[in-house]
Write an enzyme that holds these catalytic residues in place. Structure first.
Site, short mmCIF file in Angstrom:
data_model
loop_
_atom_site.label_atom_id
_atom_site.label_comp_id
_atom_site.label_asym_id
_atom_site.label_seq_id
_atom_site.Cartn_x
_atom_site.Cartn_y
_atom_site.Cartn_z
N SER A 182 0.86 -1.18 0.00
CA SER A 182 0.00 0.00 0.00
C SER A 182 0.89 1.23 0.00
O SER A 182 2.10 1.14 0.28
CB SER A 182 -0.86 -0.01 1.27
OG SER A 182 -1.43 1.25 1.54
N TYR A 237 -2.90 -0.67 10.47
CA TYR A 237 -2.73 -0.88 9.04
C TYR A 237 -1.36 -0.39 8.58
O TYR A 237 -0.66 -1.07 7.83
CB TYR A 237 -3.84 -0.16 8.28
CG TYR A 237 -3.94 -0.54 6.82
CD1 TYR A 237 -4.71 -1.63 6.42
CD2 TYR A 237 -3.28 0.19 5.84
CE1 TYR A 237 -4.82 -1.98 5.09
CE2 TYR A 237 -3.37 -0.16 4.51
CZ TYR A 237 -4.15 -1.24 4.13
OH TYR A 237 -4.24 -1.59 2.80
#
Length: 268
Positions: A84, A97
């Site tokens: 990501s 995350y």
């Protein structure tokens, strides 16, 4: 399909073992399962932290560990981890995350170094924001956490650092994963490959071609982890598999496989 709970290390290993049992080998491993939760650190639920670290990071370690021996024995392998933009930079209210995706980036580099001389590569795909159920769900959460409207979150938070000012498409992620999983990417390993990101998410010109990156399709045995299970297939058998979405603990993950391209939308 193997409906396994990837939060269980034994089940994660079982996904790889299932691929080998069916095809006699594992050529490609794609770790793309993921969930998200948006909350300030002091209010972040412990069970959400444990689930995100367990699924977004630890599950990838367990599947990679299980794939090492058969890939080494075959003298060939491709490992692609869906990371990501948050493997490169941080955002507030996404502590678990961001921690997991930074961990994926480090794990990718370590794995690449350990198998670099055995025709096995390991890379991380780092897209900007992809408009998937996982991202759509966090727009209202981020709006509440930051005191913004949902339109302001999309314009000033999600897309602010994407040079194109557009969401990355799932097809573009799929094409890049397919390229990295092929023979033409043999000299690319240990890389954080970015889509619609420049210099740790600073704004500027787009880094991807308009049509994305599309590599040749080969016949491979693939294990692709999803939120709750693994899709086993050969590239030629993937043409009819349609898009699916799964929900676990309030987080969403979308994946699809078509025309031999494996794509994932566990992004941001």
């Amino acid at each position: 399909h193997d409906d396994a709970n990837l939060l269980d290390p034994a089940a994660a290993r079982g996904l790889v073992e299932g691929c080998i049992a069916r095809f006699g080998r594992i050529d490609i491993l794609v770790n793309n399962a993921g969930i998200q939760h948006v909350s300030p650190v002091e209010d972040f639920p412990i069970e959400k932290w444990d689930a995100i670290i367990g699924l977004n990071l630890s599950a990838a370690f367990h599947t990679i560990r299980a794939a090492f021996a058969p890939m080494k024995a075959a003298g060939w392998g491709r490992i692609v981890n869906l990371a990501s933009a948050h493997a490169l930079v941080a955002s507030p209210f996404k502590s678990a995350y961001v921690a997991a995706k930074h961990g994926i980036a480090g794990l990718t580099k370590t794995v690449a170094l350990e198998v670099a001389e055995q025709n096995i590569t390991c890379n991380a795909v780092c897209p900007g924001y992809v408009l998937t159920p996982l991202v759509q769900k966090q727009i209202p959460d981020t709006a509440r956490a930051r005191g913004l409207s949902e339109d302001e979150v999309v314009r000033n938070v999600l897309l602010a650092a994407q040079p194109t000012r557009k969401f990355v498409s799932v097809e573009e992620v799929a094409a890049l994963v397919s390229f990295l999983a092929g023979r033409d990417a043999a000299s690319i390993t240990g890389a954080d490959v970015r889509l619609a990101l420049l210099d740790a998410c600073q704004s500027g010109a787009a880094v991807r071609d308009k049509g994305g990156v599309r590599g040749p399709t080969h016949e491979f045995a693939v294990a692709a982890s999803t939120t709750r299970g693994t899709a086993f297939l050969t590239s030629s058998a993937a043409s009819e598999l349609s898009q699916e979405s799964e929900d676990l603990g309030g987080g969403f993950f979308t994946y699809y496989l078509h025309s031999g391209l494996l794509g994932a939308a566990d992004t941001n």
